[in-house]
Structures are given as C-alpha cells and as structure tokens.
Design a protein around this motif. Structure first.
Motif, PDB file in Angstrom:
ATOM      1  N   ASN A  23      49.702  38.415  43.252  1.00 13.17           N
ATOM      2  CA  ASN A  23      48.564  39.178  42.745  1.00 13.17           C
ATOM      3  C   ASN A  23      47.623  38.395  41.845  1.00 13.17           C
ATOM      4  N   THR A  57      51.522  52.056  48.092  1.00  9.19           N
ATOM      5  CA  THR A  57      51.321  51.750  46.673  1.00  9.19           C
ATOM      6  C   THR A  57      52.324  52.443  45.781  1.00  9.19           C
ATOM      7  N   ASN A  96      50.316  45.051  46.371  1.00  8.73           N
ATOM      8  CA  ASN A  96      49.152  44.942  45.503  1.00  8.73           C
ATOM      9  C   ASN A  96      49.242  45.751  44.217  1.00  8.73           C
ATOM     10  N   ILE A  97      48.806  45.102  43.160  1.00 11.92           N
ATOM     11  CA  ILE A  97      48.629  45.733  41.851  1.00 11.92           C
ATOM     12  C   ILE A  97      47.124  45.938  41.694  1.00 11.92           C
ATOM     13  N   ASP A  98      46.671  47.155  41.869  1.00 11.24           N
ATOM     14  CA  ASP A  98      45.243  47.470  41.903  1.00 11.24           C
ATOM     15  C   ASP A  98      44.684  47.474  40.488  1.00 11.24           C
ATOM     16  N   ASN A 122      49.074  41.555  49.490  1.00 15.08           N
ATOM     17  CA  ASN A 122      50.373  41.360  48.848  1.00 15.08           C
ATOM     18  C   ASN A 122      50.888  42.760  48.528  1.00 15.08           C
ATOM     19  N   GLN A 178      51.970  39.529  54.994  1.00 13.09           N
ATOM     20  CA  GLN A 178      50.993  39.399  53.922  1.00 13.09           C
ATOM     21  C   GLN A 178      50.176  38.110  53.997  1.00 13.09           C
ATOM     22  N   LYS A 200      46.371  41.992  35.801  1.00 15.39           N
ATOM     23  CA  LYS A 200      45.533  41.891  36.997  1.00 15.39           C
ATOM     24  C   LYS A 200      44.059  42.045  36.634  1.00 15.39           C
ATOM     25  N   ASN A 256      40.100  42.126  42.525  1.00 15.32           N
ATOM     26  CA  ASN A 256      41.217  42.252  43.476  1.00 15.32           C
ATOM     27  C   ASN A 256      41.001  41.381  44.698  1.00 15.32           C
ATOM     28  N   ARG A 284      44.508  40.601  47.371  1.00 17.45           N
ATOM     29  CA  ARG A 284      44.980  41.965  47.603  1.00 17.45           C
ATOM     30  C   ARG A 284      45.954  42.082  48.759  1.00 17.45           C
ATOM     31  N   ASP A 336      42.164  38.844  37.852  1.00 18.33           N
ATOM     32  CA  ASP A 336      41.585  39.104  39.172  1.00 18.33           C
ATOM     33  C   ASP A 336      40.981  40.502  39.205  1.00 18.33           C
TER      34      ASP A 336
END
Length: 468
Positions: free
Chosen positions: A195, A425, A457-459, A455, A81, A443, A450, A453, A447
C-alpha cells in the motif's frame, strides 16, 4: 485515467534502462502471465524495470497521468495483484540480486527476488530467515503481508525480520526506511502489504540455520486422520520453537519424493522442520514417528535449501487457483472433524488443505509492533483449490473452497492478509483489526491518491467515523 498517447509511451520507454511492454509487443502475452492462470488481465503498459531509477521513472510517469499502479514481484499472488487492466504494471522480475552482510547478519534482497534466489546465498553463510514454503514465491509479497514459513516459530515471520527497506514512494522518491528514518512507515511495511510504495530492496535479519536440518514428511491414510491428528496436537502442544510443522490434507500429489503407489490416494501429511540439534530432534519426534501406520516416513537430516524446494512440484504456475483462509486457535476435536470431513470432499487432485502451526516466536511479538494482525492464533488453514486450465468446472472447485471456509468460520480468530482472495474491503479491514485506523492515517500521508491500489487495499478516503 488520462488517455495515453504514442508520445507518452515513447517518453516512458526512453526513460527506462529496462523494457516497456505494450499490447503490440510480440512477448506481451508471455510477459503478462502470472502464477495463477485463473487471472487474465491486459495492462496497457508493463515496465520491466532494471533498477530503482527505472521504478522511480515508472511511478512518476503513472502519477503524472493518473494511472493506478500494480506492482509485480514474484507474481505469485492468487488474486493477481501484480496485474491490472487499466494502469501501469511495475514489473520487478529483472531485479533479483541478493547480497549478504555477514557482520550485520543482514540479507539485501531486491524487490523481484524469489525465495529460491535467497536461500542458497544466505546458506553459504550458514544463515537464513523465514521464507516461503514454495521456493518460487516472491520475497516482496510474502514479506509485506506477513511471511509464514518453516522457521517462523523460531525466527518469527518474515515481516518480523524486515529491518530496513529502499522504497519508491507515490511521488517518485526513493527513500531508505528504517527505525530511525521513518519508524511509522517501517511499521506499515511490516504487514501492510504493497500500500505504501514499491520496495526495491529489502533488508532482512538473518539467523544461524543449517546447512542441515531434520526435515521431511510423515504420510498417513486420510482414514487414519481422526486418530493421527489428536496425537499430533498433543505433541506440538509442548514443542520447542525449533520445531515447525505443517499438516496437509489432500490427494497425494505425483511428486518424486513420494512412491507412485501412493499417488492420488487421500492422505494426511505432516511436514516437519527441526532447525535445532539433530539428535535432540530425533528424540523429540520419535513418539510422532512411532505412532499409527504411516505410509511413508521421509524425515531425515537434509540441507535446508532442499527442504525449501521439497513441495515445489505441488503448485505449478499456469494452473488455476482459488483459495480462502482462516486463523484459528487450538486443534480441537471439532476442528479436526471439520478438517477431515471437508478434505474428504476435495474436488481436484491438485487441491490441498495446508494447516500451519503458529505460536512460538510469532506469538511473542507484541501485537502493536507490526501491522500484521493475527499474533494470538495457534494455526492457519489455507483451503487451496486448484485445477487444470482446460477444465470447465471452475464453479465446483470454488464452491468446495467456500463451503470449507464457511464451516471453519465459527472457529475463526482472524485472517492472514496474504491468504485473502476476493473477500473484499471489509475482510481486509477485519484482518487488520484495531490497526486499521493507523494504517489509513499512514496511507493518507504517503499515498493520498491511492496510486498503489492493486493490493489488499487500505483506502485513504475511508471515513474516520465508526472506525474500530
């Protein structure tokens, strides 16, 4: 991503006290390497930051040009990452300072520090916090995703000891996050991964530990595992929080702590850390040490810092790694059989199957107090495939890991985010469970583009409908 010009690159280089590394730099290939040699990415820009101001400058530069950001702390992520092919790497490896505030029992740790930087400094004050099993692990990645370690049953996960942080957010601001300034963001940092920004300083709670602990390993032939593991299970069922144990099923590694005659032989090892009274620990562990036919017993009083370095030689940087992980409940007979069967098929002398005993302080933290997702698990298993860079049979090692993971799936009660690899995901979402909606909302606030991203990721664009 917008096209970068020479002027853009020069502007960022001028803004940094540290170094800007591009593909034309003579040290580029060396600088872009991470722990897992299986990761081979070529970022157009690597900002080797000297301080928080450098991080803010790099983040602002990336945001203005639509460049995604990968944050590299210790570079120890198995999924790599800390590297990307199409964005800016914010490299914190020059930022490794550690200071202790003994009055507050707090360690101030810069974002690029490794656990080998932290433990000697905190032990000078006879204090510690839960750190990585390997001393070369980065503080940042371990902390933000959870933090399994020898002290977790007594002191909680690393994330449970995160009380404040200095964070550079997606808009380039450096903010101090704690329970007063932004409790929701602190909650997200406690398990939500990278994130929400780049942490340039961690404030970690310390506990009285050491300088001497009762620690070491018991090694048995793998052939004895079906009798040794039930006995171990019965002992840890009533274990006090000061006892931390890790099973490891593998081929015995060629490390100095183990006689050469055992190198390469199939074994089950029980790694022990008793951080309480030494005499009480000797008495409690006596039934375990007296059982069966151990090939080796190294359990003895030792400095805590030596314990933290004890298995460093088993996961060297530059080797190729692939792993999977499962959280599960009790160490049932069926689980033990599955462990032994699949460990017996191990494909490399560098691969391993560590099984971490959770519970204790880990399980007493209310589930909603942090973003970490597996408070109710009793154990975590990490199927750890490793091989030499010049070997051309990657598929064989990966298949062993995946087959092992599938065999353990019926026993799964969750997953540890830090041990995810390439599951995607859906697995990240499942690891967070009912915390997912709350994380997505956070998030979106901090951010929304994103930017961070690379990582687990939390979209922020995850649809609200159908969320659990």
């Amino acid at each position: 991503m917008d096209t970068l010009t020479i002027g853009d690159t020069e502007k960022l280089a001028d803004a940094l006290r540290g170094d800007l590394i591009t593909p034309a730099h003579p040290r580029y290939d060396q600088v872009r390497k991470v722990w897992n040699g299986d990761i081979n990415r070529h970022p157009p820009l690597i900002a080797r930051c000297a301080d928080a101001a450098d991080v803010a400058a790099a983040v602002t530069f990336a945001a203005e040009r639509g460049l995604p950001i990968a944050v590299r702390g210790g570079g120890h992520s198995v999924s790599g990452q800390g590297l990307c092919d199409d964005g800016l790497v914010v490299d914190l490896s020059r930022m490794r300072a550690v200071e202790v505030d003994p009055r507050r029992r707090l360690a101030h740790v810069q974002g690029g520090a490794l656990w080998q930087d932290v433990d000697p400094v905190t032990q000078a004050h006879r204090m510690a916090t839960t750190g990585g099993i390997v001393s070369e692990t980065g503080v940042g990645g371990l902390t933000l995703g959870g933090g399994i370690g020898h002290l977790m049953r007594r002191c909680g996960l690393t994330v449970d000891n995160l009380v404040e942080a200095d964070l550079v957010t997606a808009d380039g601001r450096c903010v101090t996050v704690d329970a007063t300034t932004d409790p929701e963001l602190l909650w997200g940092l406690r398990g939500g991964g990278g994130n929400f920004g780049t942490v340039v300083r961690f404030g970690l709670r310390l506990h009285e530990v050491g300088p001497t602990v009762l620690a070491g390993m018991l090694i048995y032939p793998l052939d004895d595992a079906l009798s040794v593991l039930p006995h171990y299970r019965d002992l840890i069922a009533d274990a006090p929080d000061v006892l931390g144990t890790i099973l490891n099923l593998r081929l015995c590694p060629p490390v100095s702590a183990v006689p050469e005659r055992l190198h390469g032989s199939p074994i089950v090892a029980i790694n022990v850390c008793w951080s309480g009274d030494i005499e009480e620990g000797q008495a409690f562990l006596r039934p375990l040490r007296a059982f069966g036919r151990p090939l080796l017993d190294t359990v003895a009083p030792m400095p805590y810092v030596d314990l933290q370095r004890m298995v460093d030689g088993t996961s060297r940087p530059g080797k190729h790694y692939y792993w999977r992980s499962v959280d599960f409940g009790p160490l049932t007979d069926q689980v033990i059989t599955t462990l032994v069967e699949h460990a017996s098929r191990i494909t490399s002398p560098m691969s391993a199957v560590p099984v971490y005993h959770l519970g204790g302080a880990v399980g007493r933290v209310p589930a909603e107090d942090t973003a970490f997702g597996s408070r109710h698990a009793s154990h975590n298993i990490n199927m750890f495939g490793a091989w030499e860079p010049d070997q051309d049979d990657r598929d064989r090692h990966v298949a062993w890991v995946r087959d092992f993971s599938e065999a353990m799936a019926p026993h799964s009660v969750g997953q540890y985010v830090n041990f995810l690899n390439d599951e995607g995901t859906d697995s990240v979402r499942a690891a967070y469970g009912r915390r997912w909606r709350r994380l997505v909302a956070l998030k979106r606030r901090v951010d929304p583009q994103n930017l961070f991203r690379y990582n687990f990721n939390i979209d922020p664009e995850w649809p609200d409908e159908g969320d659990t």
